[in-house]
Design an enzyme around this catalytic site. Structure first.
Site, PDB file in Angstrom:
ATOM      1  CG  ASP A  44      12.300 105.046  56.378  1.00  0.00           C
ATOM      2  OD1 ASP A  44      12.207 105.075  55.132  1.00  0.00           O
ATOM      3  OD2 ASP A  44      11.309 105.113  57.122  1.00  0.00           O
TER       4      ASP A  44
ATOM      5  CB  SER B 276      14.202 101.321  35.132  1.00  0.00           C
ATOM      6  OG  SER B 276      13.003 101.807  34.605  1.00  0.00           O
TER       7      SER B 276
ATOM      8  CE1 TYR C  30       7.436  99.892  41.033  1.00  0.00           C
ATOM      9  CE2 TYR C  30       7.058  99.128  38.789  1.00  0.00           C
ATOM     10  CZ  TYR C  30       7.807  99.097  39.964  1.00  0.00           C
ATOM     11  OH  TYR C  30       8.916  98.286  40.043  1.00  0.00           O
TER      12      TYR C  30
ATOM     13  CE  LYS D 254      10.926 100.994  39.480  1.00  0.00           C
ATOM     14  NZ  LYS D 254      12.221 101.051  40.199  1.00  0.00           N
TER      15      LYS D 254
END
Length: 272
Positions: free
Chosen positions: A59, A137, A148, A152
Site C-alpha cells: 500500500d 500523467s 487531480y 497531474k
C-alpha cells in the site's frame, strides 16, 4: 535482462505496461495492494511470455509499504532499469465537496509517492548511465480540473524537468498523458461517464504502445490519439480565462454532493 518496476500493476494501464514489457523479454516487479491479483497476473505473464515477474504487494499510502518499494528500487544487487509510476486514483466531486483527508490521500499518491520512488531509483540509473522513468500523467493536467488536474500538471512538469537533469547520464524520462481510457479508474472514482461517446475512449494497450514508441524516440511527453493531441495543442494556446470558463460550466456541483458522484469533468476528469 532489463528489469521494470510498475506501480498500480494489477489492472488497467499498469497491467497493460506489464504485458508490453513482458512481451519484450523484460523481467518485472509488480507493485499493487492486491496480492492475489498480482500473483494471477504474474502467472499469466509467465505462461504467455516466459516472463520472470516478482510480486511486491504494498500500500503506497502506508509508509511501510512505500519504504519497501523504495528499498527495492535502491537495491544495487537487484537493479531496476525502468520505473513506471502508474498508481493513482481520483475523487467523484470537485475539491470543495470532498473530505480534506481524501484530498490529502490523493495528493500523496499522485505527487509524494512518485517523487519518493523516483528519488530512490535515480542513483542506480545514474551510475549505470541507462534506464528510464515513465510517469503516468493525464490530459486533466492541462486544464483547471481540481486537485487531480493540479497533481497531474505537477507530474508532467516534474517529468519534463527531470528529463533535462538526467539526459547527460543517458536516463530517459517520459510523461505519459492519456485521455479517457477503458480501465477500472472511473468506476473506482465513482464517476458517471455514461454520457461519453465511444469516440473519446482509448484502449490501455494503445496508450502503452504509443508511450513505448515515444520513449524510444526520446520524446518528453506522450499523448495518444489525434483527438487528444489536437486537444492538448489547443489548450496550450487558448486564453486561460476562456478555458477556465468552459471548465466551470462543465463542473457545476451536484445538488447533493454527498449523495451522488460528480459527473465526468470533475476532479477525476480523465481515465488516469
Amino acid at each position: 535482462m532489463t528489469t521494470v518496476l510498475i506501480t498500480g500493476a494489477s489492472a488497467g494501464l499498469g497491467a497493460a505496461f506489464a504485458r508490453a514489457f513482458a512481451a519484450k523479454g523484460c523481467a518485472l516487479v509488480l507493485v499493487a495492494r492486491d496480492e492475489d491479483r498480482l500473483t494471477r497476473l504474474a502467472e499469466r505473464l509467465g505462461r504467455e511470455f516466459g516472463a520472470a515477474a516478482e510480486v511486491l504487494p504494498a500500500d503506497l499510502l502506508d509508509e511501510t509499504g512505500l519504504a519497501a518499494v523504495a528499498r527495492r528500487l535502491a537495491d544495487r544487487e537487484r537493479p531496476v532499469d525502468v520505473l513506471v509510476n502508474n498508481a493513482g486514483f481520483g475523487l467523484p466531486a470537485p475539491f470543495p465537496y470532498n473530505p480534506v483527508e481524501d484530498e490529502e490521500r490523493m495528493l500523496d499518491l499522485l505527487v509524494k509517492v512518485p517523487l519518493r520512488l523516483t528519488h530512490a531509483a535515480l542513483p542506480g540509473l545514474r551510475e549505470r548511465r541507462r534506464g528510464a522513468v515513465l510517469n503516468v500523467s493525464s490530459v486533466a493536467g492541462l486544464l483547471p480540473t481540481g486537485t487531480y488536474g493540479a497533481a497531474k500538471a505537477w507530474i508532467t512538469a516534474f517529468s519534463e524537468s527531470l528529463r533535462v537533469d538526467m539526459e547527460p547520464y543517458g536516463v530517459r524520462v517520459l510523461a505519459v498523458v492519456p485521455g479517457f481510457t477503458r480501465t477500472e479508474f472511473q468506476e473506482r472514482a465513482g464517476m458517471d461517464v455514461s454520457g461519453l461517446r465511444d469516440a473519446v475512449w482509448l484502449e490501455p494497450e494503445a496508450v502503452v504502445a504509443k508511450a513505448l514508441k515515444d520513449l524510444a524516440r526520446r520524446r518528453p511527453v506522450s499523448v495518444t490519439g489525434r483527438r487528444y493531441q489536437a486537444y492538448a495543442l489547443a489548450v496550450r494556446h487558448l486564453p486561460r480565462g476562456f478555458v477556465a470558463r468552459r471548465m466551470a460550466r462543465a463542473r457545476r456541483p451536484p445538488a447533493d454532493p454527498a449523495a451522488r458522484p460528480h459527473p465526468a469533468g470533475g476532479d477525476a476528469a480523465t481515465a488516469r
